[in-house]
Write a protein that holds these residues in place. Structure first.
Motif, mmCIF file in Angstrom:
data_model
loop_
_atom_site.group_PDB
_atom_site.id
_atom_site.type_symbol
_atom_site.label_atom_id
_atom_site.label_comp_id
_atom_site.label_asym_id
_atom_site.label_seq_id
_atom_site.Cartn_x
_atom_site.Cartn_y
_atom_site.Cartn_z
ATOM 1 N N MET A 117 0.833 -1.215 0.000
ATOM 2 C CA MET A 117 0.000 0.000 0.000
ATOM 3 C C MET A 117 0.863 1.259 0.000
ATOM 4 N N SER A 151 0.977 4.077 -2.936
ATOM 5 C CA SER A 151 0.707 5.495 -2.687
ATOM 6 C C SER A 151 1.884 6.365 -3.134
ATOM 7 N N ARG A 200 -0.871 7.544 3.609
ATOM 8 C CA ARG A 200 -0.045 6.462 3.060
ATOM 9 C C ARG A 200 1.377 6.942 2.809
#
Length: 135
Positions: free
Chosen positions: A74, A78, A120
Motif C-alpha cells: 500500500m 501510494s 499512506r
C-alpha cells in the motif's frame, strides 16, 4: 529511476500477494542485472520491511503473505500515485475577476482521497526511515 524502482517493488510484492504459493515469486537475485538497474538501495529496504530476508546474493520471502507485505505494498502504491500526481500539470487558474462563488469547489471525495494518500505517504516515509535505521 525512482518511478521504475517503485514500480518494480510493487510488481514483486503484488506477485507474492496474488500467487502466494509460487516459489518463483519469492526470490529476488540481487545480482540480476535488471534488478540492479531498476532497484535503488531503499527499494531493497522496502522489500526487507515487507518480509524478505537476505540469504547471500538472494532476497527470499519465506513467510505466508502477512500484514507487513500488504502494508508495504500500500505504501509503495501510494508513493507511485504521488509521483503521478506530481508530474501532472496544475489545473488552469480561475480567470481574473472570478469570485469564489463562480469557481467550482473541489469535491469532498477528492479531498478525502488526498487525505488517505497523504497518510499512506507518511507511513511510507516512516517505513523507509525505519528500514534505513535497521540497515
Amino acid at each position: 529511476r525512482l518511478r521504475q524502482g517503485l514500480d518494480t517493488v510493487m510488481k514483486l510484492l503484488s506477485n507474492i500477494s496474488q500467487h502466494p504459493h509460487e516459489e518463483k515469486y519469492r526470490q529476488v537475485s540481487k545480482s540480476n542485472p535488471n534488478i540492479q538497474k531498476r532497484l535503488f538501495p531503499e527499494c531493497f529496504q522496502l522489500l526487507r520491511a515487507a518480509g524478505f530476508q537476505d540469504f547471500g546474493d538472494v532476497l527470499v520471502y519465506r513467510d505466508d503473505p502477512q500484514s507487513e507485505l500488504a502494508e508495504v505494498l500500500m505504501v509503495v502504491e501510494s508513493l507511485v500515485l504521488s509521483l503521478s500526481d506530481a508530474s501532472r500539470v496544475p489545473a488552469a487558474t480561475a480567470p481574473v475577476g472570478a469570485t469564489s462563488s463562480s469557481v467550482p469547489k473541489a469535491r469532498p471525495s477528492a479531498e478525502s482521497k488526498r487525505a488517505v494518500q497523504q497518510g499512506r505517504q507518511d507511513r511510507a516515509k516512516e517505513e523507509v526511515r525505519r528500514a534505513q535505521a535497521t540497515a
